[in-house]
Design a protein around this motif. Structure first.
Motif, PDB file in Angstrom:
ATOM      1  N   LEU A  10       7.144   1.277  -3.859  1.00 14.11           N
ATOM      2  CA  LEU A  10       7.062   1.420  -2.398  1.00 14.11           C
ATOM      3  C   LEU A  10       5.769   0.835  -1.825  1.00 14.11           C
ATOM      4  O   LEU A  10       5.335   1.231  -0.742  1.00 14.11           O
ATOM      5  N   MET A  11       5.185  -0.107  -2.516  1.00 14.76           N
ATOM      6  CA  MET A  11       3.865  -0.601  -2.110  1.00 14.76           C
ATOM      7  C   MET A  11       3.845  -1.216  -0.711  1.00 14.76           C
ATOM      8  O   MET A  11       2.964  -0.889   0.105  1.00 14.76           O
ATOM      9  N   PRO A  12       4.792  -2.095  -0.358  1.00 13.54           N
ATOM     10  CA  PRO A  12       4.737  -2.675   0.998  1.00 13.54           C
ATOM     11  C   PRO A  12       4.893  -1.631   2.092  1.00 13.54           C
ATOM     12  O   PRO A  12       4.160  -1.647   3.095  1.00 13.54           O
ATOM     13  N   GLN A  13       5.867  -0.705   1.935  1.00  9.91           N
ATOM     14  CA  GLN A  13       6.103   0.312   2.959  1.00  9.91           C
ATOM     15  C   GLN A  13       4.898   1.241   3.114  1.00  9.91           C
ATOM     16  O   GLN A  13       4.511   1.602   4.239  1.00  9.91           O
ATOM     17  N   MET A  14       4.286   1.633   1.979  1.00  9.93           N
ATOM     18  CA  MET A  14       3.137   2.523   2.043  1.00  9.93           C
ATOM     19  C   MET A  14       1.933   1.818   2.651  1.00  9.93           C
ATOM     20  O   MET A  14       1.159   2.428   3.395  1.00  9.93           O
ATOM     21  N   ALA A  15       1.770   0.537   2.344  1.00  6.39           N
ATOM     22  CA  ALA A  15       0.659  -0.214   2.923  1.00  6.39           C
ATOM     23  C   ALA A  15       0.777  -0.273   4.441  1.00  6.39           C
ATOM     24  O   ALA A  15      -0.214  -0.073   5.175  1.00  6.39           O
ATOM     25  N   GLU A  16       1.991  -0.496   4.921  1.00  7.38           N
ATOM     26  CA  GLU A  16       2.212  -0.546   6.364  1.00  7.38           C
ATOM     27  C   GLU A  16       2.019   0.824   7.001  1.00  7.38           C
ATOM     28  O   GLU A  16       1.392   0.955   8.053  1.00  7.38           O
ATOM     29  N   SER A  32      -3.312  -4.183  -1.951  1.00  9.45           N
ATOM     30  CA  SER A  32      -4.231  -3.974  -3.073  1.00  9.45           C
ATOM     31  C   SER A  32      -4.772  -2.553  -3.077  1.00  9.45           C
ATOM     32  O   SER A  32      -4.960  -1.958  -4.153  1.00  9.45           O
ATOM     33  N   GLN A  33      -5.009  -1.970  -1.894  1.00  3.91           N
ATOM     34  CA  GLN A  33      -5.482  -0.596  -1.838  1.00  3.91           C
ATOM     35  C   GLN A  33      -4.407   0.391  -2.289  1.00  3.91           C
ATOM     36  O   GLN A  33      -4.712   1.412  -2.901  1.00  3.91           O
ATOM     37  N   ILE A  34      -3.148   0.087  -2.013  1.00  2.83           N
ATOM     38  CA  ILE A  34      -2.059   0.917  -2.524  1.00  2.83           C
ATOM     39  C   ILE A  34      -2.030   0.822  -4.054  1.00  2.83           C
ATOM     40  O   ILE A  34      -1.764   1.810  -4.742  1.00  2.83           O
ATOM     41  N   GLY A  35      -2.318  -0.350  -4.578  1.00  5.63           N
ATOM     42  CA  GLY A  35      -2.393  -0.498  -6.028  1.00  5.63           C
ATOM     43  C   GLY A  35      -3.434   0.416  -6.647  1.00  5.63           C
ATOM     44  O   GLY A  35      -3.257   0.931  -7.751  1.00  5.63           O
ATOM     45  N   PRO A  57      -1.885  11.779   6.485  1.00  4.36           N
ATOM     46  CA  PRO A  57      -2.057  11.046   7.743  1.00  4.36           C
ATOM     47  C   PRO A  57      -2.800   9.731   7.567  1.00  4.36           C
ATOM     48  O   PRO A  57      -2.704   8.844   8.412  1.00  4.36           O
ATOM     49  N   HIS A  58      -3.561   9.616   6.470  1.00  4.95           N
ATOM     50  CA  HIS A  58      -4.308   8.380   6.237  1.00  4.95           C
ATOM     51  C   HIS A  58      -4.550   8.201   4.738  1.00  4.95           C
ATOM     52  O   HIS A  58      -4.219   9.079   3.913  1.00  4.95           O
ATOM     53  N   TYR A  59      -5.140   7.078   4.398  1.00  7.89           N
ATOM     54  CA  TYR A  59      -5.276   6.670   2.994  1.00  7.89           C
ATOM     55  C   TYR A  59      -6.111   7.658   2.168  1.00  7.89           C
ATOM     56  O   TYR A  59      -5.784   7.936   1.005  1.00  7.89           O
ATOM     57  N   GLY A  60      -7.178   8.191   2.745  1.00  7.79           N
ATOM     58  CA  GLY A  60      -8.042   9.104   2.008  1.00  7.79           C
ATOM     59  C   GLY A  60      -7.295  10.335   1.518  1.00  7.79           C
ATOM     60  O   GLY A  60      -7.489  10.786   0.379  1.00  7.79           O
ATOM     61  N   VAL A  61      -6.435  10.883   2.350  1.00  4.83           N
ATOM     62  CA  VAL A  61      -5.646  12.057   1.952  1.00  4.83           C
ATOM     63  C   VAL A  61      -4.653  11.677   0.858  1.00  4.83           C
ATOM     64  O   VAL A  61      -4.449  12.432  -0.100  1.00  4.83           O
ATOM     65  N   MET A  62      -4.032  10.512   0.988  1.00  2.84           N
ATOM     66  CA  MET A  62      -3.102  10.059  -0.043  1.00  2.84           C
ATOM     67  C   MET A  62      -3.814   9.884  -1.389  1.00  2.84           C
ATOM     68  O   MET A  62      -3.287  10.259  -2.442  1.00  2.84           O
ATOM     69  N   LEU A  63      -5.019   9.334  -1.343  1.00  3.99           N
ATOM     70  CA  LEU A  63      -5.776   9.160  -2.576  1.00  3.99           C
ATOM     71  C   LEU A  63      -6.059  10.509  -3.237  1.00  3.99           C
ATOM     72  O   LEU A  63      -5.897  10.675  -4.455  1.00  3.99           O
ATOM     73  N   ALA A  64      -6.450  11.493  -2.439  1.00  4.98           N
ATOM     74  CA  ALA A  64      -6.696  12.837  -2.966  1.00  4.98           C
ATOM     75  C   ALA A  64      -5.421  13.433  -3.552  1.00  4.98           C
ATOM     76  O   ALA A  64      -5.447  14.085  -4.605  1.00  4.98           O
ATOM     77  N   ALA A  65      -4.287  13.214  -2.880  1.00  4.72           N
ATOM     78  CA  ALA A  65      -3.013  13.731  -3.365  1.00  4.72           C
ATOM     79  C   ALA A  65      -2.658  13.138  -4.728  1.00  4.72           C
ATOM     80  O   ALA A  65      -2.167  13.842  -5.613  1.00  4.72           O
TER      81      ALA A  65
END
Length: 420
Positions: free
Chosen positions: A25-31, A38-41, A89-97
């Motif tokens: 799901l890299m493209p959808q998550m990036a959007e 690359s950050q989704i990677g 809501p944003h990338y930082g929370v996803m990274l923590a998850a």
């Protein structure tokens, strides 16, 4: 085979599906998160690093709990991580998850494998591990495509909600199907659990697992570009080929599980030798469609499918308690990281066949780590594992009662037998 072993496979399936979901799901998550692909990677890398570095510490935290309670606590943490990912809501929370779910899944593997050993007789423990690890194979075969399809049709957040639902179902099945057992005999605090790592041979055995998985993932990580750019398959064909690869891993895992108890070292030697031949063969014949597909399927049959033999050898060298199993899982994850990251460097150096030659080299190194056991004439048949129940001479553990307790004198005698 106790039904609880099959229940544990459902939990493993949930963990593995969550591990791989980002890759589909890299493209959808990036959007959706407004970052670059690359950050989704990096979310994949964060999950792997969290598994390797954090999993053992969480395992130590649940050592004093009964196995069933430990599993439920790990399910709760894992569920929290996936819900957090679905709501991020944003990338930082996803990274923590991703860090939370990575740590929980690694600890789950360690506790689940130890519980498989407690639940089964010594002569079928390899088969029990293979049944539980079929959750990993099916996660690759079915979980990733399922999450990808859900994400494409209903949004990437829906994929994490589906994984959360699978987690709840797995937890309910664990409540109903896993018996209440005491912590593994001989287990305890960190010092007691960590004592096994004073055995230098254990580190060599752990390195074998890293090299087996590293050899496999150096190829698996780059199958898609290899098959499209070198072999010439259409992009739409590659998912079907990867499903066939996943089916091969299920078959190989079942076969290895049947052999792992009696021929632990021999299975690994044959598996590494065949993997070397398949990897080198694919590097040479990647431009030919039929040989390329057959060799890819061969890698599926003898790569990650070594898991039951790997786990059995580690347990016979150290013990079968949660910390050793979790650290072993960390060494396996290290193999994934090494294979995929160094494989990328090999592509930069010599092209898309580079990771295949890298994998062949790692397989040769893996064979080298087996030499001490081969020189000892160890066929892989050993006495029951120390620190686990049931022991030989006791009744098998059923799904309805507690594990039998080993006496200290009996356990000391068996430890000497295992390590002689």
């Amino acid at each position: 085979m106790p039904r609880a072993v099959y229940v544990l496979a459902v939990g493993v399936f949930a963990m593995v599906t969550s591990e791989f979901v980002v890759a589909g799901l890299m493209p959808q998550m990036a959007e959706g998160l407004r970052v670059g692909v690359s950050q989704i990677g990096y979310l994949i890398t964060a999950f792997a690093v969290a598994m390797s570095a954090g999993g053992p510490f969480l395992t130590v935290a649940v050592l004093k709990l009964r196995p069933k309670r430990a599993l439920m606590a790990l399910f709760a943490i894992f569920l929290m991580g996936n819900v957090l990912a679905a709501l991020a809501p944003h990338y930082g929370v996803m990274l923590a998850a991703r860090v939370v779910t990575g740590i929980a899944s690694q600890a789950f593997f360690g506790v689940a494998i130890s519980l498989c050993v407690q639940l089964t007789r010594p002569e079928v423990r390899g088969r029990a591990i293979a049944v539980a690890m079929n959750g990993l194979m099916l996660g690759t075969l079915l979980g990733l495509p399922l999450a990808t399809v859900v994400g494409e049709h209903f949004g990437w957040r829906a994929a994490f909600w589906v994984i959360s639902g699978i987690t709840v179902l797995a937890a309910c099945a664990t409540l109903a199907g896993v018996p209440r057992l005491e912590p593994s005999e001989g287990g305890g605090g960190f010092r007691e659990e960590a004592g096994a790592f004073r055995n230098p041979r254990l580190w060599l055995v752990l390195s074998t697992s890293t090299l087996i998985i590293g050899a496999t993932f150096s190829a698996f990580s780059y199958f898609h570009p290899l098959l499209t750019e070198v072999t010439g398959f259409a992009a739409g064909t590659v998912p079907l080929l990867l499903i066939a690869y996943g089916a091969a891993t299920v078959i190989g895992n079942t076969v290895v599980g049947r052999l792992a108890d009696r021929h632990t070292v021999a299975v690994q030697l044959v598996g590494l030798t065949l993997n070397f031949l398949f990897l080198a063969g694919l590097a040479v014949f990647a431009h030919l469609a039929v040989p390329a597909v057959l060799l890819m399927l061969g890698i599926g049959l003898v790569g990650v499918t070594m898991n039951p033999a790997m786990a059995t050898r580690v347990q016979r060298t150290g013990n079968a308690r949660p910390l050793v199993n979790t650290v072993h899982a960390s060494f396996i994850t290290l193999g994934v990281v090494v294979g995929s990251s160094v494989g990328g460097l090999a592509i930069d150096a010599i092209g898309l066949r580079g990771p295949l030659w890298l994998g062949a080299g790692l397989a040769v190194l893996g064979i080298g780590t087996l030499i001490p056991d081969l020189l000892r004439g160890r066929s892989g048949t050993a006495a029951p594992l120390s620190g686990t129940a049931p022991l030989s001479g006791t009744a098998p553990v059923s799904g309805t009662g507690p594990a039998p307790v080993a006496t200290p004198a009996r356990e000391a005698k068996e430890v000497c037998t295992v390590r002689s």
